[in-house]
Design a protein around this motif. Sequence first.
Motif, PDB file in Angstrom:
ATOM      1  N   ASN A 184      46.642  59.486  38.428  1.00 58.93           N
ATOM      2  CA  ASN A 184      46.281  59.054  36.889  1.00 58.93           C
ATOM      3  C   ASN A 184      45.324  58.064  36.926  1.00 58.93           C
ATOM      4  N   LYS A 186      45.084  55.041  36.434  1.00 60.45           N
ATOM      5  CA  LYS A 186      45.277  53.523  37.151  1.00 60.45           C
ATOM      6  C   LYS A 186      44.940  54.051  38.753  1.00 60.45           C
ATOM      7  N   SER A 187      45.597  55.077  39.395  1.00 59.31           N
ATOM      8  CA  SER A 187      45.010  55.270  40.595  1.00 59.31           C
ATOM      9  C   SER A 187      43.813  55.543  40.886  1.00 59.31           C
ATOM     10  N   ARG A 189      41.116  54.115  39.253  1.00 62.35           N
ATOM     11  CA  ARG A 189      40.741  52.987  38.938  1.00 62.35           C
ATOM     12  C   ARG A 189      40.851  52.131  40.320  1.00 62.35           C
TER      13      ARG A 189
END
Length: 247
Positions: A184, A186-187, A189
Motif C-alpha cells: 500500500n 504506506k509500505s 513510502r
Amino acid sequence: MPLQAVETKRLYRQIAEQLRALIAAGEFPLGSRLPPERDLAAQLGVSRPSVREALIALEVEGLVEVRMGSGVYVMALEAAPVSRAVSEAIGPFDIMRARLLLEAELVALAAHASTPGLVKRLRTAIKGMEDDIGRGVMPLRGDREFHLVLAEASGNAALVRIVTDLFDERNNPLFEQLGRHFENAKSWRLAVTEHRAVVKAVAAGDPAAARQAMQTHLQNSHDRFAAAALEEPAAAPARARGTAVHA
C-alpha cells in the motif's frame, strides 16, 4: 517401464497439496475458516511465510479467499485449472531472500565505484516512485529502475541478468497476489525512505554502509510481507471438525 521425471517440490506447494486434499475431503467445509497461519505452521513444522505462500497459491486457484483482519475462508471444494505460470511459480519469500544475498554485495560494488551520474540516476528513480505513489499507482517502474541501475554499476552483465530475472518474478501470480494484500502507499513510502538511505551510502562512496542499507531495505521488504496479520490478533483459532494437518 519408462522412467518418470523426478521433481523436487517447493515447500509451499507441498503445504498447499495437503490443504487442498483436506478441503476436497470436506474436512474444511465450504465457507469455513481455515486454522490461523500460526497454528498451521506449528502443526506442519514449517515457517509462517511458507504457510502464507501456500495460502496465496490456494487463493490464486480459487479454493480460498484471504480476508485481511479476519482469516482465510474456503470458497470452493475443487481448485480451478491454473496456468503453468502458477504451478511453476517461485515462492515470493525465496525470491526476496535471494535478492537480499545478491543485491547487498552489488550495492557495495556500486558504492566503491560511485559517480555523480550514478547517484543522479538513482535519485531520478526514487522521484519516479514518489510520483507514482502520489497518483495512487504501484511504483514498480521506479523501483525496478532503482535496483537495476545498481546492478548495472557492477559492470557484470551476468549479474545484471540475474537481478533482472529475480525482480521480474514480482510478476508471477503468487507475488502479484501477495502484493495485492500487503502493499500500500504506506509500505511503499517506507521503501522509498530505505532507498534514500542506500543512495546516501552510495553517494558517500561507503561500501559497508551501502551493503547494510540494502540488507536493511530488503529484509524490511521481506518482513512487511511476512509479518502483517491475516487474522485479528485476538481471534480464537478456527476449528473444522477437529481436523489436524499432518506434516
